[in-house]
Design an enzyme around this catalytic site. Structure first.
Site, PDB file in Angstrom:
ATOM      1  N   ALA A  80       5.387  23.550 -66.438  1.00  0.00           N
ATOM      2  CA  ALA A  80       5.735  24.641 -67.053  1.00  0.00           C
ATOM      3  C   ALA A  80       4.502  24.989 -68.247  1.00  0.00           C
ATOM      4  CB  ALA A  80       7.124  24.729 -67.798  1.00  0.00           C
ATOM      5  N   TYR A 124       0.262  29.457 -64.025  1.00  0.00           N
ATOM      6  CA  TYR A 124       1.352  30.418 -63.803  1.00  0.00           C
ATOM      7  C   TYR A 124       2.827  29.948 -64.140  1.00  0.00           C
ATOM      8  CZ  TYR A 124      -1.932  33.051 -60.884  1.00  0.00           C
ATOM      9  OH  TYR A 124      -3.143  33.826 -60.230  1.00  0.00           O
ATOM     10  N   PHE A 150       3.934  17.166 -67.821  1.00  0.00           N
ATOM     11  CA  PHE A 150       3.581  16.108 -68.284  1.00  0.00           C
ATOM     12  C   PHE A 150       2.488  16.477 -68.927  1.00  0.00           C
ATOM     13  CE2 PHE A 150       1.085  11.925 -67.288  1.00  0.00           C
ATOM     14  CZ  PHE A 150       1.756  11.218 -67.821  1.00  0.00           C
ATOM     15  N   ALA A 204       0.832  20.978 -60.779  1.00  0.00           N
ATOM     16  CA  ALA A 204      -0.440  20.808 -60.087  1.00  0.00           C
ATOM     17  C   ALA A 204      -1.087  19.391 -60.789  1.00  0.00           C
ATOM     18  CB  ALA A 204      -1.607  21.828 -60.869  1.00  0.00           C
ATOM     19  N   TYR A 261     -11.118  24.898 -48.824  1.00  0.00           N
ATOM     20  CA  TYR A 261      -9.504  25.129 -49.284  1.00  0.00           C
ATOM     21  C   TYR A 261      -8.737  25.422 -48.164  1.00  0.00           C
ATOM     22  CZ  TYR A 261      -6.286  26.426 -52.891  1.00  0.00           C
ATOM     23  OH  TYR A 261      -5.117  26.425 -53.678  1.00  0.00           O
ATOM     24  N   VAL A 310      -9.114  30.712 -62.960  1.00  0.00           N
ATOM     25  CA  VAL A 310      -9.925  29.740 -63.474  1.00  0.00           C
ATOM     26  C   VAL A 310      -8.779  28.805 -64.110  1.00  0.00           C
ATOM     27  CG1 VAL A 310     -11.476  29.204 -65.531  1.00  0.00           C
ATOM     28  CG2 VAL A 310     -11.647  31.593 -64.080  1.00  0.00           C
TER      29      VAL A 310
END
Length: 396
Positions: free
Chosen positions: A48, A52, A73, A139, A234, A273
């Site tokens: 969070a 995004y 984290f 992520a 990717y 980015v």
């Protein structure tokens, strides 16, 4: 201390508390300047503190007046080291939420762990009752499996054969050719374990088992597909394989939730980015070309614009949420406009070190990269002393 940007490759090792706070407030102001939405009331965002995930929390709170729990984290300041940007972002969000009279809580720790899942569920049960939206936006390059203890590390590599294409050092503007060796089977397995859908599934399973989800709860995770220029490294590489697993998980979760009126989605978002995307060869150069054209056309969006549109034009509308043939929400529709992509491809073919600043928005890319860490924000004097130690309101 006087806080200046310090970078090592695609990593910025410092963050500016005031710069981060100003940018969070700008996102809040954007949402508050647009119509309120009929959306979720109790929201859990896993991952969070940036990008995004942070935007999802802001839109939920300030667009729908939702109560939120953010799991992330991030590290506080220590000695001569600043806190992480995500820490400062979250501190600013929590302060703004408190001032707005919204219930809002932060849990800092390893989202992959059983301990953090249990702690989050306890907080939900005691403070919010049940969650009606779960956003999964983790992520991380590394994951420790909560049951086996195995440590997985992800890689960004093609599959099958060596991949060669242009890339750029966004600090210097040097355009070079990069050759990336293909991943091994074990590297592929580990990348799927980190970036696939297993942990998302574990979160929903745990929430359901604890009766912490409403009957009609929605869950959404984020993905990126992109153009053919980036596919080998990717979409068709290790990351793409992990995202295929994420999509399979979305379908499984949708089947799991729909019997009571719940839903699960993947939202395919625009190229962004981030510190993670900056580490992927080819991608920063592609984004620089893309952003130049989208800014010229007036179609460029950042995180907050994307997520506000996701909520108001896709997730919370009358009728069924529009999806593609794979069941995914496509908020990357502006990026993937065929005419725009044809223009990007033309620029790509012509790109060299000598013309990169003329044909792309590489300076804008660099500005956005350092902006992730609170630097380059208009109106801030970075020569002045700043207090790096910032507390987070309602940190649990």
């Amino acid at each position: 201390m006087i806080i200046q940007p310090k970078s090592r490759g695609f990593i910025c090792t410092t963050a500016h508390p005031l710069g981060c706070a100003v940018q969070v407030q700008e996102q809040i102001n954007y949402v508050k300047s647009h119509p309120q939405l009929s959306g979720p009331k109790n929201v859990l965002v896993v991952g969070a503190s940036t990008g995004y995930g942070l935007a999802s929390r802001i839109v939920s709170a300030f667009g729908a007046n939702a109560n939120t729990i953010g799991v992330y984290f991030d590290k506080a300041a220590e000695g001569a080291r600043t806190a992480s940007a995500g820490w400062y972002n979250s501190a600013a969000f929590e302060t703004a939420a408190a001032e707005a009279g919204l219930k809002s809580y932060s849990i800092v720790g390893d989202a992959f762990s059983n301990e953090i899942k249990a702690k989050t569920i306890d907080l939900i049960k005691s403070e919010l009752g049940k969650i009606d939206l779960v956003v999964y936006s983790v992520a991380s390059p590394r994951r420790v499996h909560p049951d086996t203890g195995e440590v997985f590390s992800s890689v960004i590599k093609p599959l099958g054969e060596v991949y060669t294409n242009k890339t750029v050092n966004f600090h210097t503007g040097e355009v070079t050719e990069v050759a990336i060796e293909p991943a091994t089977e074990d590297e592929l397995r580990q990348t799927i374990a980190v970036m696939g859908g297993e942990d998302w599934q574990m979160w929903i399973d745990a929430l359901q088992a604890a009766d912490a989800l409403t009957a009609d709860a929605t869950t959404v995770a984020y993905n990126y597909i992109g153009p053919s220029i980036t596919h080998a490294v990717y979409r068709d590489g290790t990351i793409g394989a992990a995202k295929n697993h994420l999509l399979e998980t979305a379908h499984n979760l949708n089947d799991q939730l729909k019997s009571t009126g719940g839903r699960a989605f993947i939202s395919v978002n625009k190229a962004l980015v981030t510190q993670s995307s900056s580490a992927i060869p080819v991608v920063p150069l592609y984004i620089s070309a893309l952003y130049k054209l989208m800014k010229e056309q007036g179609t460029h969006e950042g995180c907050i614009e994307q997520i506000y549109r996701l909520f108001t034009e896709r997730l919370y509308i009358d009728g069924a949420t529009p999806v593609d043939e794979d069941g995914q929400i496509r908020i990357d529709d502006l990026e993937m406009n065929p005419e725009l992509q044809a223009e990007v491809a033309k620029i790509w073919e012509a790109l060299t070190t000598e013309n990169v600043y003329d044909l792309t928005d590489l300076e804008g890319y660099r500005d956005e990269f350092f902006g992730l860490f609170g630097f380059g924000v208009e109106g801030i004097n970075y020569e002045l002393d700043s207090e790096p130690n910032v507390d987070i309101h309602n940190l649990k």
